[in-house]
Design a protein around this motif. Structure first.
Motif, PDB file in Angstrom:
ATOM      1  N   ASP A 430       0.813  -1.216   0.000  1.00  0.00           N
ATOM      2  CA  ASP A 430       0.000   0.000   0.000  1.00  0.00           C
ATOM      3  C   ASP A 430       0.847   1.268   0.000  1.00  0.00           C
ATOM      4  OD1 ASP A 430      -2.338  -1.336  -0.040  1.00  0.00           O
ATOM      5  OD2 ASP A 430      -2.857  -1.008   2.049  1.00  0.00           O
ATOM      6  N   GLN A 431       2.112   1.139   0.418  1.00  0.00           N
ATOM      7  CA  GLN A 431       2.997   2.292   0.570  1.00  0.00           C
ATOM      8  C   GLN A 431       2.417   3.316   1.543  1.00  0.00           C
ATOM      9  OE1 GLN A 431       6.278   2.835  -1.205  1.00  0.00           O
ATOM     10  NE2 GLN A 431       5.862   0.644  -1.006  1.00  0.00           N
ATOM     11  N   ARG A 432       1.920   2.808   2.670  1.00  0.00           N
ATOM     12  CA  ARG A 432       1.370   3.688   3.688  1.00  0.00           C
ATOM     13  C   ARG A 432       1.255   2.918   4.992  1.00  0.00           C
ATOM     14  NH1 ARG A 432      -3.873   2.556   4.861  1.00  0.00           N
ATOM     15  NH2 ARG A 432      -4.987   1.192   3.436  1.00  0.00           N
ATOM     16  N   VAL A 433       0.985   3.646   6.073  1.00  0.00           N
ATOM     17  CA  VAL A 433       0.742   3.040   7.373  1.00  0.00           C
ATOM     18  C   VAL A 433      -0.715   2.586   7.431  1.00  0.00           C
ATOM     19  CG1 VAL A 433       0.698   3.406   9.861  1.00  0.00           C
ATOM     20  CG2 VAL A 433       2.501   4.455   8.475  1.00  0.00           C
ATOM     21  N   VAL A 434      -0.945   1.344   7.851  1.00  0.00           N
ATOM     22  CA  VAL A 434      -2.305   0.817   7.959  1.00  0.00           C
ATOM     23  C   VAL A 434      -2.523   0.290   9.367  1.00  0.00           C
ATOM     24  CG1 VAL A 434      -2.436   0.193   5.511  1.00  0.00           C
ATOM     25  CG2 VAL A 434      -1.652  -1.506   7.185  1.00  0.00           C
ATOM     26  N   LYS A 435      -3.801   0.254   9.774  1.00  0.00           N
ATOM     27  CA  LYS A 435      -4.174  -0.322  11.066  1.00  0.00           C
ATOM     28  C   LYS A 435      -4.525  -1.781  10.869  1.00  0.00           C
ATOM     29  CE  LYS A 435      -6.646   1.868  14.030  1.00  0.00           C
ATOM     30  NZ  LYS A 435      -7.756   2.596  14.697  1.00  0.00           N
ATOM     31  N   ASP A 436      -4.085  -2.623  11.780  1.00  0.00           N
ATOM     32  CA  ASP A 436      -4.397  -4.043  11.710  1.00  0.00           C
ATOM     33  C   ASP A 436      -5.559  -4.355  12.648  1.00  0.00           C
ATOM     34  OD1 ASP A 436      -4.131  -6.580  10.761  1.00  0.00           O
ATOM     35  OD2 ASP A 436      -1.992  -6.718  11.174  1.00  0.00           O
ATOM     36  N   ALA A 437      -6.056  -5.608  12.578  1.00  0.00           N
ATOM     37  CA  ALA A 437      -7.246  -5.979  13.342  1.00  0.00           C
ATOM     38  C   ALA A 437      -6.959  -6.179  14.818  1.00  0.00           C
ATOM     39  CB  ALA A 437      -7.847  -7.254  12.757  1.00  0.00           C
ATOM     40  N   GLY A 438      -5.714  -6.264  15.208  1.00  0.00           N
ATOM     41  CA  GLY A 438      -5.322  -6.526  16.576  1.00  0.00           C
ATOM     42  C   GLY A 438      -3.987  -7.247  16.564  1.00  0.00           C
ATOM     43  N   LEU A 439      -3.550  -7.706  17.724  1.00  0.00           N
ATOM     44  CA  LEU A 439      -2.259  -8.378  17.810  1.00  0.00           C
ATOM     45  C   LEU A 439      -2.391  -9.826  17.364  1.00  0.00           C
ATOM     46  CD1 LEU A 439       0.719  -8.255  18.634  1.00  0.00           C
ATOM     47  CD2 LEU A 439       0.021  -9.045  20.910  1.00  0.00           C
ATOM     48  N   HIS A 440      -1.727 -10.173  16.294  1.00  0.00           N
ATOM     49  CA  HIS A 440      -1.694 -11.537  15.784  1.00  0.00           C
ATOM     50  C   HIS A 440      -0.531 -11.646  14.810  1.00  0.00           C
ATOM     51  CE1 HIS A 440      -3.574  -9.450  12.474  1.00  0.00           C
ATOM     52  NE2 HIS A 440      -3.338 -10.499  11.691  1.00  0.00           N
ATOM     53  N   ARG A 441      -0.221 -12.862  14.437  1.00  0.00           N
ATOM     54  CA  ARG A 441       0.782 -13.060  13.398  1.00  0.00           C
ATOM     55  C   ARG A 441       0.227 -14.007  12.352  1.00  0.00           C
ATOM     56  NH1 ARG A 441       6.569 -16.254  13.356  1.00  0.00           N
ATOM     57  NH2 ARG A 441       6.874 -16.027  11.117  1.00  0.00           N
ATOM     58  N   VAL A 442       0.433 -13.666  11.077  1.00  0.00           N
ATOM     59  CA  VAL A 442       0.000 -14.518   9.976  1.00  0.00           C
ATOM     60  C   VAL A 442       1.190 -15.391   9.555  1.00  0.00           C
ATOM     61  CG1 VAL A 442      -0.977 -14.609   7.669  1.00  0.00           C
ATOM     62  CG2 VAL A 442      -1.630 -12.763   9.222  1.00  0.00           C
ATOM     63  N   TYR A 443       1.008 -16.700   9.591  1.00  0.00           N
ATOM     64  CA  TYR A 443       2.053 -17.653   9.198  1.00  0.00           C
ATOM     65  C   TYR A 443       1.829 -17.996   7.727  1.00  0.00           C
ATOM     66  CZ  TYR A 443       2.645 -17.883  14.229  1.00  0.00           C
ATOM     67  OH  TYR A 443       2.846 -17.547  15.546  1.00  0.00           O
ATOM     68  N   ILE A 444       2.793 -17.636   6.888  1.00  0.00           N
ATOM     69  CA  ILE A 444       2.640 -17.702   5.440  1.00  0.00           C
ATOM     70  C   ILE A 444       3.662 -18.679   4.858  1.00  0.00           C
ATOM     71  CG2 ILE A 444       2.614 -16.377   3.296  1.00  0.00           C
ATOM     72  CD1 ILE A 444       1.974 -13.907   4.893  1.00  0.00           C
ATOM     73  N   THR A 445       3.199 -19.546   3.969  1.00  0.00           N
ATOM     74  CA  THR A 445       4.073 -20.528   3.335  1.00  0.00           C
ATOM     75  C   THR A 445       4.661 -19.980   2.036  1.00  0.00           C
ATOM     76  OG1 THR A 445       2.392 -21.554   1.909  1.00  0.00           O
ATOM     77  CG2 THR A 445       2.529 -22.318   4.196  1.00  0.00           C
ATOM     78  N   GLU A 446       5.558 -20.748   1.448  1.00  0.00           N
ATOM     79  CA  GLU A 446       5.966 -20.501   0.072  1.00  0.00           C
ATOM     80  C   GLU A 446       4.788 -20.838  -0.850  1.00  0.00           C
ATOM     81  OE1 GLU A 446       8.912 -19.196  -1.104  1.00  0.00           O
ATOM     82  OE2 GLU A 446       9.145 -18.749   1.036  1.00  0.00           O
ATOM     83  N   PRO A 447       4.762 -20.307  -2.080  1.00  0.00           N
ATOM     84  CA  PRO A 447       3.650 -20.619  -2.983  1.00  0.00           C
ATOM     85  C   PRO A 447       3.537 -22.115  -3.262  1.00  0.00           C
ATOM     86  CG  PRO A 447       4.908 -18.742  -3.805  1.00  0.00           C
ATOM     87  CD  PRO A 447       5.699 -19.325  -2.668  1.00  0.00           C
ATOM     88  N   PHE A 448       2.317 -22.632  -3.227  1.00  0.00           N
ATOM     89  CA  PHE A 448       2.076 -24.033  -3.577  1.00  0.00           C
ATOM     90  C   PHE A 448       1.191 -24.151  -4.812  1.00  0.00           C
ATOM     91  CE2 PHE A 448      -1.854 -23.070  -1.415  1.00  0.00           C
ATOM     92  CZ  PHE A 448      -2.796 -23.893  -2.012  1.00  0.00           C
ATOM     93  N   TRP A 449       0.568 -23.034  -5.228  1.00  0.00           N
ATOM     94  CA  TRP A 449      -0.402 -23.065  -6.329  1.00  0.00           C
ATOM     95  C   TRP A 449      -0.039 -22.024  -7.363  1.00  0.00           C
ATOM     96  CZ3 TRP A 449      -3.872 -20.043  -8.985  1.00  0.00           C
ATOM     97  CH2 TRP A 449      -4.881 -20.702  -9.694  1.00  0.00           C
ATOM     98  N   GLU A 450      -0.209 -22.395  -8.638  1.00  0.00           N
ATOM     99  CA  GLU A 450      -0.098 -21.464  -9.748  1.00  0.00           C
ATOM    100  C   GLU A 450      -1.204 -21.785 -10.737  1.00  0.00           C
ATOM    101  OE1 GLU A 450       3.725 -21.985 -11.482  1.00  0.00           O
ATOM    102  OE2 GLU A 450       3.384 -24.074 -12.034  1.00  0.00           O
TER     103      GLU A 450
END
Length: 550
Positions: A430-450
């Motif tokens: 977004d190239q800006r400061v955004v507010k998040d929904a609260g304190l959490h962490r998103v665990y993200i994998t490498e791509p598995f789908w194309e």
């Protein structure tokens, strides 16, 4: 407006504003008409400075103004250009704020990202594997799944039958043992195997090479039998032309046959499987596979760790039974323009398609849990949204899970840790400061789908284990990520509550809007455990539930 507010505006323009002050400025803009007018005046001033900075400088032959104006380019040009550049940032932020008034409350989702023009999708290959019945791969071959795009190179298997659709329109049914070399959309070399080629008019000119000869289709159906010692061809219907070797230029018509290599033979190519025969074999084998899975499903539902088991084979009108409960209070309800389609076992089974934005399955699962394992069978047609939902807790409150797929083919799993905290961060996209929904962490994998995997079935699993402080994610029984839960993001008590499969329609229960996260694809089974399943157990779920050709 007071000087403190003006300072916030100019700090935003200079991009020196802190995240806390950015939130203060945003709150003022949302609640005060005077603040919005002052903000717009500042933006207009920046645009005026941009126009001045962009104007050509006076030449030595032009009349000059007074000394201060003569000197302004050398003293103020750099500052003006900087403000002009940041004005674009401010105007973009204002447009974002105006858009939020109709779409957003004071609390935002994980990250709202702007629309962008994505690069055109590309795939590399010449054909697809349409059917695979009882295939046994050679040690040297790379196994392919039904629906895979087949690239240049060798395609080998020891036994079984494969049906291959070339992009030009030709179809080959190949019986093993087989060794093919796929050269292009229009050409394949056969080193070994029995095959039937069906070539419609649009694919006229398709060629099959073997030994020193080449079979050129002229709109036909023909069979071939190729081994190390011999190669024969027979025209079932239509006409072919032979090229190369001693047979160069010869034409064969319906019922005619020729030996291309080895000892001449007048014997026909007998018992070659037809497309109709292959379809029947495939349907019969898939039905048997479905029945075997149903047996294993019944034992799965006896697992005391099971929180929920939604199988589309358990559909009853607009309800889908939760096989982990007997009273029906936690069953799923089909909502919106859902379509029931063929499942991963073909016509023998069913799946729920979520490709229209209003489609979803609603459920409510109460209680406190110590760990989560989510697993599902999903067929992805496209990843149209930035975030594509698998299973989403409604309000994303403390202990509630979010499981989804990002538009770049990465699995995402998260649990809300503290929804009362105000969390802001600088979003690169977004190239800006955004507010998040609260304190959490998103665990993200490498791509598995194309995009080449469109229409294929995948078994996905996510394991969230507070006891071991690990998050693991799996695709088709194989672990693709294993991350630690840092103390800051640790939470012991997990919950679900009201939730949705395949969408996220009520992120904030008092608001009429919702984030568009419907899955452009189908789900035919989803399970949730109050336990961290082991790698062996995840692999067992995949092996017992996979369809033919996987």
């Amino acid at each position: 407006m007071d000087s403190a507010f003006q300072k916030l505006i100019y700090q935003a323009i200079d991009q020196t504003i802190s995240s806390e002050d950015f939130d203060r400025l945003q709150d003022l803009l949302e609640t005060s008409e005077d603040a919005r007018l002052a903000y717009l005046k500042a933006v207009n001033a920046c645009e005026s400075l941009h126009d001045i900075a962009a104007a050509p400088l006076p030449t030595s032959r032009e009349p000059t103004a007074t000394l201060p104006l003569n000197r302004w380019p050398s003293v103020f040009a750099v500052r003006s250009l900087m403000i002009a550049a940041t004005a674009l940032f401010v105007v973009g932020g204002l447009a974002f704020w105006l858009g939020r008034q109709g779409l957003n409350s004071s609390r935002t989702v994980e990250a709202v990202e702007p629309a962008s023009v994505a690069p055109e999708s590309q795939i590399a290959g010449h054909a697809t594997l349409r059917r695979a019945v009882d295939l046994k791969w050679t040690d040297a071959s790379t196994p392919a799944k039904v629906g895979d795009v087949l690239p240049n190179g060798r395609f080998q298997f020891e036994s079984g039958v494969a049906e291959i659709d070339f992009f030009c329109g030709a179809t080959l049914i190949v019986e093993g043992p087989a060794d093919l070399d796929i050269e292009s959309d229009w050409t394949v070399r056969v080193n070994q195997g029995r095959l039937r080629a069906t070539v419609p008019p649009a694919a006229r000119g398709f060629s099959v090479k073997t030994a020193e000869s080449e079979v050129i289709d002229l709109g036909t159906e023909f069979t071939m039998d190729v081994s190390a010692d011999t190669a024969r061809v027979e025209v079932v219907d239509g006409e072919i032309m032979l090229r190369g070797g001693g047979l160069d230029g010869q034409h064969l018509h319906t019922g005619e046959r020729q030996t291309l290599h080895g000892s001449p033979s007048s014997q026909g190519i007998e018992d070659m499987i037809t497309a109709t025969d292959l379809h029947r074999r495939d349907e019969s084998a898939m039905t048997q596979r479905f029945q075997n899975w149903q047996e294993s499903m019944r034992s799965l539902q006896d697992d005391e760790r099971l929180i929920a088991h939604f199988a589309t084979s358990e559909l009853d009108g607009r309800a889908i039974r939760n096989g982990a409960t007997a009273d029906g209070t936690e069953d799923g309800l089909l909502v919106g323009p859902i379509e029931v389609v063929d499942g991963r076992f073909g016509t023998a089974s069913q799946a729920i398609n979520f490709d229209r934005p209003g489609s979803r399955v609603r459920t409510r699962i109460d209680g406190d849990f110590q760990a989560f394992t989510f697993a599902c069978w999903v067929k992805i047609d496209n990843l149209d949204q930035r975030y594509n939902a698998l299973f989403m807790g409604d309000g994303y409150e403390n202990g509630e899970p979010h499981w989804q797929i990002r538009d770049d083919g990465r699995l995402m799993f998260s649990v809300m840790v503290d929804d009362s905290q105000s969390v802001s961060f600088y979003n690169e996209r977004d190239q800006r400061v955004v507010k998040d929904a609260g304190l959490h962490r998103v665990y993200i994998t490498e791509p598995f789908w194309e995009i080449a995997n469109s229409g294929q079935w995948f078994h996905l699993a996510a394991v969230y284990d507070p006891a071991s402080k690990r998050v693991q994610q799996f695709v088709n029984g194989s672990r693709i990520s294993n991350e630690a839960i840092e103390p800051k993001y640790h939470i012991d008590t997990l919950r679900i509550g009201p939730a949705e499969i395949g969408n996220w329609g009520q992120p904030f229960r008092e608001t009429p809007w919702f984030a568009v996260r419907n899955l452009d694809g189908s789900i035919d089974e989803l399970t949730i455990y109050n336990a961290a399943l082991t790698t062996v157990e995840i692999q067992s779920l995949y092996e017992s539930g996979k369809p033919l050709g996987y």
